[in-house]
Scaffold this motif. Structure first.
Motif, PDB file in Angstrom:
ATOM      1  N   ALA A 203      -8.389  -4.474  -3.592  1.00  0.00           N
ATOM      2  CA  ALA A 203      -7.755  -3.583  -2.628  1.00  0.00           C
ATOM      3  C   ALA A 203      -6.799  -2.607  -3.316  1.00  0.00           C
ATOM      4  O   ALA A 203      -6.698  -1.435  -2.921  1.00  0.00           O
TER       5      ALA A 203
ATOM      6  N   ARG B 135       0.821  -1.205   0.000  1.00  0.00           N
ATOM      7  CA  ARG B 135       0.000   0.000   0.000  1.00  0.00           C
ATOM      8  C   ARG B 135       0.860   1.262   0.000  1.00  0.00           C
ATOM      9  O   ARG B 135       0.555   2.244  -0.697  1.00  0.00           O
TER      10      ARG B 135
ATOM     11  N   THR C  91      -8.809   0.188  -4.899  1.00  0.00           N
ATOM     12  CA  THR C  91      -9.261   1.099  -3.851  1.00  0.00           C
ATOM     13  C   THR C  91      -8.129   1.998  -3.371  1.00  0.00           C
ATOM     14  O   THR C  91      -8.306   3.215  -3.190  1.00  0.00           O
ATOM     15  N   GLU C  92      -6.947   1.409  -3.188  1.00  0.00           N
ATOM     16  CA  GLU C  92      -5.805   2.179  -2.691  1.00  0.00           C
ATOM     17  C   GLU C  92      -5.382   3.248  -3.689  1.00  0.00           C
ATOM     18  O   GLU C  92      -5.127   4.403  -3.313  1.00  0.00           O
TER      19      GLU C  92
END
Length: 264
Positions: free
Chosen positions: A199, A143, A202-203
């Motif tokens: 994910a 991330r 989204t990040e």
């Protein structure tokens, strides 16, 4: 960026000589890349699939729209993306932790930056394109690496990436099968670091990049032909021939590409 001197390149090569005996290292240990330094530019070697993916990744990068456009290549390794960007008009800066790989990247026209993909020593908004190829699944905090990739982009800049999905099928194909084929080094992946596709979307959206995804895989006939040539090469006949092409698939369950533009 200042030009890299010959003395600097030689020091980068000398920092981690290839050992005479292979070490047994933990999965995803960066020292593996020093041990395999002579393999980077072998098109039929253990990094063969990275060559195929570099070509597919470069196909997502359009010609530069302005003089001096900058492409930042995160986790650049030995610069395998460079030949596929020739003529597109970018200054190519490569960021990597492995100095022995960066020395080879510099020999292929890449300006090397020794740094961590989660804390890149480059300015906000400096890049017209950021490439993150086969890198995110090797970073303990993907991330942060995704956030850094987005930070580096100027408004309107393009992010291109490819990585492995965090699925049971991906672990089966990439680790239990892939690492038994001559296209992927054993122990190079830690499946606990694989990147969930939803994910990641989204990040990146949190940082202003709307990411589109598609699955990719080697074209089956080309892969089988390459494996046969590789087997004959091991018996004394040069492999030669065309490398397999990466082709799109509907499923992102194993290996997938992403691309998106940073909002202005």
């Amino acid at each position: 960026m200042l030009p890299v001197s010959r003395a600097t390149l030689e020091s980068m090569r000398d920092v981690a000589p290839v050992p005479t005996r292979p070490r047994v290292l933990p999965r995803n240990d960066p020292r593996q890349y020093d041990d395999l330094a002579d393999e980077w530019w072998q098109p039929d070697g253990v990094f063969a699939m990275l060559h195929w993916l570099a070509e597919a990744r470069a196909a997502l990068v359009p010609p530069a729209e302005r003089p001096g456009a900058l492409l930042v290549d995160l986790g650049c390794g030995a610069g395998l993306l460079a030949p596929h960007l020739a003529g597109k008009g970018y200054r190519h800066v490569g960021v990597d932790l492995t100095r022995s790989a960066l020395a080879q990247a510099a020999e292929h026209g890449v300006t090397p930056v020794n740094g961590d993909a989660t804390a890149v020593p480059l300015a906000d908004g400096c890049a017209d394109v950021v490439a993150a190829g086969e890198m995110l699944e090797h970073v303990p905090d993907w991330r942060r690496a995704a956030a850094e990739a987005c930070r580096l982009l100027r408004p309107g800049g393009l992010l291109v990436l490819d990585t492995l999905n965090d699925t049971a099928l991906s672990r089966l194909v990439a680790v239990h099968i892939g690492e038994r084929l001559p296209t992927v080094p054993r122990g190079i992946h830690d499946p606990r670091l694989f990147v969930d596709a939803r994910a990641l979307v989204t990040e990146c959206a949190r940082h202003g990049v709307t990411l589109q995804l598609r699955g990719v895989r080697p074209q089956l006939g080309g892969l089988l032909g390459w494996l046969l040539r590789r087997a004959r090469g091991a018996a004394g006949t040069a492999p030669g021939g065309r490398a397999p092409r990466m082709v799109p698939t509907r499923s992102t369950a194993v290996l997938y590409q992403g691309w998106g533009v940073r909002k202005g």
